[in-house]
Design an enzyme around this catalytic site. Structure first.
Site, PDB file in Angstrom:
ATOM      1  N   TYR A  44      42.879  20.466  25.254  1.00 23.59           N
ATOM      2  CA  TYR A  44      41.914  20.583  26.631  1.00 23.59           C
ATOM      3  C   TYR A  44      41.640  18.966  26.770  1.00 23.59           C
ATOM      4  O   TYR A  44      42.425  18.631  28.139  1.00 23.59           O
ATOM      5  CB  TYR A  44      40.476  21.555  26.771  1.00 23.59           C
ATOM      6  CG  TYR A  44      40.494  21.233  28.322  1.00 23.59           C
ATOM      7  CD1 TYR A  44      41.066  22.131  29.720  1.00 23.59           C
ATOM      8  CD2 TYR A  44      39.168  20.770  28.343  1.00 23.59           C
ATOM      9  CE1 TYR A  44      40.029  21.702  29.950  1.00 23.59           C
ATOM     10  CE2 TYR A  44      38.703  20.435  29.562  1.00 23.59           C
ATOM     11  CZ  TYR A  44      39.244  21.366  30.815  1.00 23.59           C
ATOM     12  OH  TYR A  44      38.568  20.866  32.174  1.00 23.59           O
ATOM     13  N   ALA A  48      42.163  27.503  44.145  1.00 22.60           N
ATOM     14  CA  ALA A  48      41.144  27.538  45.190  1.00 22.60           C
ATOM     15  C   ALA A  48      40.717  28.829  45.314  1.00 22.60           C
ATOM     16  O   ALA A  48      40.887  29.378  46.195  1.00 22.60           O
ATOM     17  CB  ALA A  48      42.220  27.180  46.394  1.00 22.60           C
TER      18      ALA A  48
END
Length: 272
Positions: free
Chosen positions: A156, A10
């Site tokens: 990924y 964040a």
């Protein structure tokens, strides 16, 4: 009614944009990031609490879980948003391939360490996955560390598919106790994601292309917020994976239970 929402990843991008919107709407937000300076800047701007943890170090994840459990007697939503696409294969000090650890092992560990609080809160767990989960994933229970045929994109994709399988298992194991879980693909985002990656994707993100063709973090945050603060018209399906705001079926191997047990063993969670 205000919710307590914990958002990892964040300090920038979609996570920071979602935090801003939630605070504006009156919710209690805790921001988590890897960079102390950037995370503090976001938290100070919003007037919220923050914690710092680098998911490439699992002891920091364990410390983070203890801090969150102490600070948040209730967690209505845990957003596992932190993630990264890296470059050449690298093994962390914990002994795991870094992409696997940062994108999957760390959120699995954090969620499980907070499980008592999440169950007591009848919480929602939101996992930021990727369409790489269906485009470039080849999860192999005998090679979770991506030691064979490594590529940054495949590693990924594997981690993001593992997040989807983890989401389904959270639903299957704990939904009857009040816990819900969803995974979603936020779409291409013009942010600092992958700018430091040592992969071809990182090279792309260091060009003007993302700014020209990808959505803003604020727009991407709307995909996340529809789970955190759904409207009466929204129907959130626990255990589902979402793309473009709709559940999408992935052709994934039925290895969720085995992956859960293997991950638990890798993290020694039965001894925690």
């Amino acid at each position: 009614m205000p919710k307590t929402v914990v958002i990892t990843g964040a300090s920038d991008g979609t996570g920071a944009a979602a935090a801003r919107r939630l605070v504006r709407d009156g919710h209690h937000v805790v921001v988590v990031g890897r960079s102390a300076a950037k995370t503090k800047a976001v938290a100070d701007d919003l007037g919220v609490h923050y914690f710092v943890a680098d998911f490439a170090h699992l002891h920091q994840v364990r410390t983070l879980a203890a801090q969150l459990a102490d600070h948040c007697p209730r967690i209505d939503v845990l957003v596992n948003n932190a993630g990264a696409i890296l470059g050449d294969r690298h093994v962390t000090a914990d002994g795991f391939e870094e992409t696997f650890q940062v994108n999957y092992l760390a959120p699995f560990l954090l969620t499980n360490l907070l499980l008592d609080t999440l169950l007591a809160s009848q919480a929602l767990v939101v996992q930021t996955s990727s369409n790489a989960a269906r485009l470039s994933a080849r999860v192999d229970l005998d090679d979770l560390d991506n030691a064979r045929n490594y590529s940054p994109v495949r590693a990924y994709g594997n981690a993001k598919l593992e997040l989807v399988l983890f989401t389904r298992e959270l639903h299957d194991r704990y939904h009857e106790q009040g816990l819900s879980a969803v995974a979603f693909h936020p779409g291409g985002v013009s942010s600092n994601f992958a700018r430091t990656s040592r992969s071809p994707v990182g090279s792309l993100f260091r060009t003007p292309v993302p700014r020209l063709f990808f959505q803003s973090p604020e727009k991407a945050a709307r995909h996340l917020l529809r789970f955190v603060t759904p409207t009466p018209e929204d129907s959130v399906v626990s255990g589902a994976y979402y793309e473009n705001g709709k559940p999408r079926t992935l052709k994934a191997p039925p290895i969720g239970p085995q992956l859960w047990e293997a991950t638990t063993a890798l993290l020694d969670l039965n001894k925690t």
